[in-house]
Design a protein around this motif. Structure first.
Motif, mmCIF file in Angstrom:
data_model
loop_
_atom_site.group_PDB
_atom_site.id
_atom_site.type_symbol
_atom_site.label_atom_id
_atom_site.label_comp_id
_atom_site.label_asym_id
_atom_site.label_seq_id
_atom_site.Cartn_x
_atom_site.Cartn_y
_atom_site.Cartn_z
ATOM 1 N N LEU A 99 3.548 6.004 -2.862
ATOM 2 C CA LEU A 99 4.737 6.499 -3.353
ATOM 3 C C LEU A 99 4.659 6.791 -4.864
ATOM 4 O O LEU A 99 5.159 7.611 -5.542
ATOM 5 C CB LEU A 99 5.873 5.765 -2.757
ATOM 6 N N SER A 119 0.718 -1.105 0.126
ATOM 7 C CA SER A 119 -0.098 -0.036 0.061
ATOM 8 C C SER A 119 0.857 1.232 0.076
ATOM 9 O O SER A 119 0.561 2.291 -0.703
ATOM 10 C CB SER A 119 -0.825 0.127 1.104
ATOM 11 N N GLU A 120 1.918 1.306 0.729
ATOM 12 C CA GLU A 120 2.501 2.289 0.731
ATOM 13 C C GLU A 120 3.447 2.623 -0.481
ATOM 14 O O GLU A 120 3.688 3.756 -0.953
ATOM 15 C CB GLU A 120 3.843 2.383 1.969
ATOM 16 N N ASN A 138 -4.686 5.306 3.449
ATOM 17 C CA ASN A 138 -3.741 5.920 2.344
ATOM 18 C C ASN A 138 -4.923 6.227 1.136
ATOM 19 O O ASN A 138 -4.372 6.997 0.413
ATOM 20 C CB ASN A 138 -2.803 4.992 1.810
#
Length: 294
Positions: free
Chosen positions: A11, A6-7, A37
């Motif tokens: 990004l 997810s990160e 997010n």
């Protein structure tokens, strides 16, 4: 759901936005994002649409939204459509209640700076907790204030915790273009690397490359980069502005670029500066005009 995945997806959206890949941002599938997010991705998508001229549509879609992030985006959309006084009042309310929110800091900083309250913008942005966009905006504001020393200090501090990030590399390159000397070449390498890669070759990166080329005295190479930038985005204001500067340096006619920039962004700083300089020249010339007496 894998939090690392997810990160990574967020990004990718973040990097695409700051590289000028606005359509990519809008079309990005956000279904794999963790709940925390999702709104961050929404913000990037709305900001990309605003940048592409859909501010009125975004403003209408966000009517009634009361989350700090979306309220801030709505203020930005309003500001972009010319409702500056309403937007300034709205963002002031959001800042007063949510100044620790990263999105509020960034959008609030943008609007405050545009309103001529640059020191207030820096104060708000400086409250960030590891927000790279806040860092990059502080650097840009300090450069606008001709405080290269403070911009450099900001970059050096950020490099201690985000050495390899896209925004820190870009911010260091912006400062390098102001510092000059060997920094011109270092900035050129950063922009060239971005401009050469198919996934990151966008109008903004090509403009960065062209500016570095101009400082290095490579006017023909700069012209090629600006032509490529305008081929990707014929109305890119910074590409047009730098094309005007380049044409002056090369002794070429720039009337077409001036006309396009006036139509695209009539309040661009270059046009404002040219108008002010023209008025000053006319005033000075009038003092020496021949006086005709009967």
């Amino acid at each position: 759901m894998d939090p690392f995945s997810s990160e990574g997806e967020l990004l990718s959206i973040h990097n695409a936005f700051h590289q000028g890949q606005l359509t990519t941002v809008i079309e990005h599938n956000s279904s794999a994002l963790a709940p925390e997010n999702v709104i961050k991705a929404q913000v990037y998508k709305y900001r990309a649409r605003i940048a592409l001229g859909e501010a009125e549509e975004v403003s209408a879609e966000l009517e009634g939204e009361d989350s700090p992030e979306l309220a801030a985006v709505k203020a930005l959309a309003a500001y972009t459509t010319g409702n500056t006084s309403i937007a300034a009042a709205d963002i002031a309310k959001v800042i007063s209640s949510s100044s620790k929110n990263g999105t509020v800091q960034v959008i609030g900083g943008i609007i405050l700076h545009l309103e001529g309250k640059s020191d207030d913008a820096v104060a708000l942005l400086s409250e960030h907790q590891g927000n790279l966009e806040a860092v990059s905006l502080i650097v840009q504001i300090r450069l606008c204030q001709n405080r290269t020393d403070l911009a450099l200090k900001e970059v050096q501090a950020a490099k201690r915790w985000a050495q390899d990030s896209l925004l820190v590399n870009l911010a260091e390159s912006w400062v390098g273009l102001r510092v000059g000397g060997e920094k011109y070449q270092q900035a050129y390498y950063v922009f060239e690397e971005l401009a050469q890669a198919p996934s990151t070759s966008t109008a903004p990166t090509l403009v960065g490359q062209a500016v570095a080329e101009i400082h290095l005295g490579r006017l023909e190479e700069a012209e090629v980069a600006l032509q490529q930038a305008l081929a990707k985005d014929p109305k890119h204001a910074q590409a047009l502005a730098n094309a005007i500067v380049l044409s002056v340096l090369a002794g070429k006619d720039n009337s077409d670029q001036l006309s396009l920039l006036r139509n695209t962004m009539p309040d661009h700083p270059l046009l404002t500066d040219l108008e002010q300089k023209s008025e000053l020249f006319d005033r000075a010339a009038a003092k020496y005009a021949a006086k005709i007496t009967a």
